[in-house]
Motif scaffolding. Structure first.
Motif, PDB file in Angstrom:
ATOM      1  N   ALA A   1       2.014 -11.719   7.016  1.00 55.54           N
ATOM      2  CA  ALA A   1       3.224 -11.014   6.580  1.00 55.54           C
ATOM      3  C   ALA A   1       4.120 -10.697   7.778  1.00 55.54           C
ATOM      4  N   ARG A   2       3.509 -10.160   8.831  1.00 52.59           N
ATOM      5  CA  ARG A   2       4.287  -9.801  10.021  1.00 52.59           C
ATOM      6  C   ARG A   2       4.954 -11.035  10.631  1.00 52.59           C
ATOM      7  N   ALA A   3       4.203 -12.121  10.747  1.00 49.10           N
ATOM      8  CA  ALA A   3       4.743 -13.342  11.359  1.00 49.10           C
ATOM      9  C   ALA A   3       5.823 -13.993  10.496  1.00 49.10           C
ATOM     10  N   SER A   4       5.782 -13.753   9.194  1.00 50.22           N
ATOM     11  CA  SER A   4       6.786 -14.345   8.307  1.00 50.22           C
ATOM     12  C   SER A   4       7.977 -13.429   8.077  1.00 50.22           C
ATOM     13  N   GLY A   5       7.967 -12.254   8.715  1.00 51.18           N
ATOM     14  CA  GLY A   5       9.098 -11.331   8.599  1.00 51.18           C
ATOM     15  C   GLY A   5       9.083 -10.498   7.340  1.00 51.18           C
ATOM     16  N   LEU A   6       7.919 -10.354   6.716  1.00 53.79           N
ATOM     17  CA  LEU A   6       7.799  -9.576   5.486  1.00 53.79           C
ATOM     18  C   LEU A   6       6.845  -8.406   5.698  1.00 53.79           C
ATOM     19  N   SER A   7       6.971  -7.386   4.859  1.00 55.17           N
ATOM     20  CA  SER A   7       5.966  -6.330   4.840  1.00 55.17           C
ATOM     21  C   SER A   7       4.757  -6.848   4.076  1.00 55.17           C
ATOM     22  N   ASN A   8       3.621  -6.190   4.252  1.00 54.12           N
ATOM     23  CA  ASN A   8       2.428  -6.626   3.543  1.00 54.12           C
ATOM     24  C   ASN A   8       2.630  -6.522   2.032  1.00 54.12           C
ATOM     25  N   GLY A   9       3.314  -5.470   1.604  1.00 58.62           N
ATOM     26  CA  GLY A   9       3.601  -5.304   0.183  1.00 58.62           C
ATOM     27  C   GLY A   9       4.524  -6.386  -0.346  1.00 58.62           C
ATOM     28  N   ALA A  10       5.538  -6.745   0.438  1.00 51.98           N
ATOM     29  CA  ALA A  10       6.487  -7.783   0.011  1.00 51.98           C
ATOM     30  C   ALA A  10       5.801  -9.133  -0.098  1.00 51.98           C
ATOM     31  N   LEU A  11       4.860  -9.425   0.810  1.00 51.82           N
ATOM     32  CA  LEU A  11       4.146 -10.702   0.761  1.00 51.82           C
ATOM     33  C   LEU A  11       3.448 -10.878  -0.583  1.00 51.82           C
ATOM     34  N   TYR A  12       2.878  -9.775  -1.107  1.00 53.04           N
ATOM     35  CA  TYR A  12       2.129  -9.870  -2.361  1.00 53.04           C
ATOM     36  C   TYR A  12       3.034  -9.976  -3.595  1.00 53.04           C
ATOM     37  N   GLU A  13       4.339  -9.978  -3.382  1.00 50.45           N
ATOM     38  CA  GLU A  13       5.247 -10.290  -4.481  1.00 50.45           C
ATOM     39  C   GLU A  13       5.320 -11.803  -4.715  1.00 50.45           C
ATOM     40  N   TYR A  14       4.884 -12.584  -3.713  1.00 54.15           N
ATOM     41  CA  TYR A  14       5.008 -14.046  -3.782  1.00 54.15           C
ATOM     42  C   TYR A  14       3.662 -14.758  -3.862  1.00 54.15           C
ATOM     43  N   VAL A  15       2.600 -14.070  -3.497  1.00 55.89           N
ATOM     44  CA  VAL A  15       1.232 -14.609  -3.618  1.00 55.89           C
ATOM     45  C   VAL A  15       0.326 -13.461  -4.029  1.00 55.89           C
ATOM     46  N   THR A  16      -0.869 -13.790  -4.495  1.00 57.11           N
ATOM     47  CA  THR A  16      -1.807 -12.741  -4.884  1.00 57.11           C
ATOM     48  C   THR A  16      -3.017 -12.663  -3.956  1.00 57.11           C
ATOM     49  N   SER A  17      -3.188 -13.647  -3.076  1.00 60.34           N
ATOM     50  CA  SER A  17      -4.368 -13.657  -2.211  1.00 60.34           C
ATOM     51  C   SER A  17      -4.124 -14.556  -1.003  1.00 60.34           C
ATOM     52  N   LYS A  18      -5.013 -14.452  -0.018  1.00 62.37           N
ATOM     53  CA  LYS A  18      -4.939 -15.336   1.148  1.00 62.37           C
ATOM     54  C   LYS A  18      -5.258 -16.770   0.745  1.00 62.37           C
ATOM     55  N   GLU A  19      -6.096 -16.939  -0.292  1.00 61.28           N
ATOM     56  CA  GLU A  19      -6.404 -18.282  -0.794  1.00 61.28           C
ATOM     57  C   GLU A  19      -5.159 -18.944  -1.377  1.00 61.28           C
ATOM     58  N   ASP A  20      -4.299 -18.140  -2.017  1.00 58.57           N
ATOM     59  CA  ASP A  20      -3.015 -18.672  -2.498  1.00 58.57           C
ATOM     60  C   ASP A  20      -2.217 -19.254  -1.335  1.00 58.57           C
ATOM     61  N   ILE A  21      -2.217 -18.540  -0.226  1.00 57.43           N
ATOM     62  CA  ILE A  21      -1.451 -18.983   0.940  1.00 57.43           C
ATOM     63  C   ILE A  21      -2.025 -20.285   1.489  1.00 57.43           C
ATOM     64  N   LEU A  22      -3.343 -20.369   1.588  1.00 52.16           N
ATOM     65  CA  LEU A  22      -3.968 -21.600   2.084  1.00 52.16           C
ATOM     66  C   LEU A  22      -3.648 -22.773   1.162  1.00 52.16           C
ATOM     67  N   PHE A  23      -3.657 -22.536  -0.137  1.00 52.77           N
ATOM     68  CA  PHE A  23      -3.303 -23.582  -1.081  1.00 52.77           C
ATOM     69  C   PHE A  23      -1.859 -24.029  -0.883  1.00 52.77           C
TER      70      PHE A  23
END
Length: 222
Positions: free
Chosen positions: A44-66
């Motif tokens: 989240a930090r590296a992408s310029g988002l808050s941790n809460g904002a990141l979870y608006e676009y994915v639900t898990s770290k596995e989602d991100i890897l996918f």
């Protein structure tokens, strides 16, 4: 249509843009630290988002890897498709396609290695989809081989096509996986020798054996 990742956001363009930021950050972090040692907070930090904002676009770290695996495969497909646009016959299409594959694998070697090192951490549904995308690359090379057989510029039999298509993709990936073992050979030398062997196999030529023997004498594979 494949597996879809849900989002709380309704704007498709906003989803695409934010996920692009997330993927770019994740590729860098996963490559440096590995999937398990990277936290969603770091992504989240590296992408310029808050941790809460990141979870608006994915639900898990596995989602991100996918999403990362999807992005890498899409980039490979896009670049491969551009290689055959000016080819005039099947053999030429195949050769330019193989050249394109080797160049893509060279440019994206860290990304390709990331998929093979970390995809095992995906849930079964995601992993099945990633493997399907991988097989689509193989199927694309099967299509190139059949073009050459149809116009008479290649001499491979139908039963050999699936295996040779697999060989082509694996040989392309070798630079990412086995570069450490290729002592004393540059990428351009590796690329030239492999393409000559693969094209000889596709044409039904015995020259592939000669090239393989030359490769062994030069000590390219230790």
């Amino acid at each position: 249509m494949g597996v879809q990742i849900g989002s709380n956001v309704k704007d498709p363009e906003r989803i695409r843009e934010r996920r692009r930021q997330i993927v770019e950050a994740a590729v860098q972090l996963f490559s440096e630290k590995g999937f398990h040692k990277t936290t969603t907070r770091e992504i989240a930090r590296a992408s310029g988002l808050s941790n809460g904002a990141l979870y608006e676009y994915v639900t898990s770290k596995e989602d991100i890897l996918f999403l990362v695996c999807q992005h890498i495969h899409q980039e490979i497909f896009s670049r491969l498709a551009q290689t055959v646009t000016t080819a005039t016959h099947g053999a030429e299409r195949l050769k330019t396609a193989i050249e394109g594959l080797f160049d893509v694998m060279h440019d994206m070697q860290a990304d390709v290695l990331l998929i093979y090192q970390e995809a095992k951490s995906l849930p079964k549904l995601y992993l099945t989809e990633v493997l399907r995308h991988e097989q689509e690359i193989v199927a694309w090379f099967e299509q190139q081989l059949r073009h050459g057989v149809a116009d008479g510029t290649l001499g491979i039999s139908e039963e050999q096509i699936p295996l040779l298509a697999q060989d082509i993709v694996v040989m392309g990936q070798m630079w990412a996986f086995r570069r450490w073992a290729l002592k004393g050979i540059s990428f351009s030398q590796f690329r030239e020798l492999q393409i000559r062997m693969l094209m000889a196999a596709a044409s039904g030529s015995t020259a592939s054996a000669e090239v393989s023997a030359q490769s062994g004498r030069r000590g390219t594979l230790q």
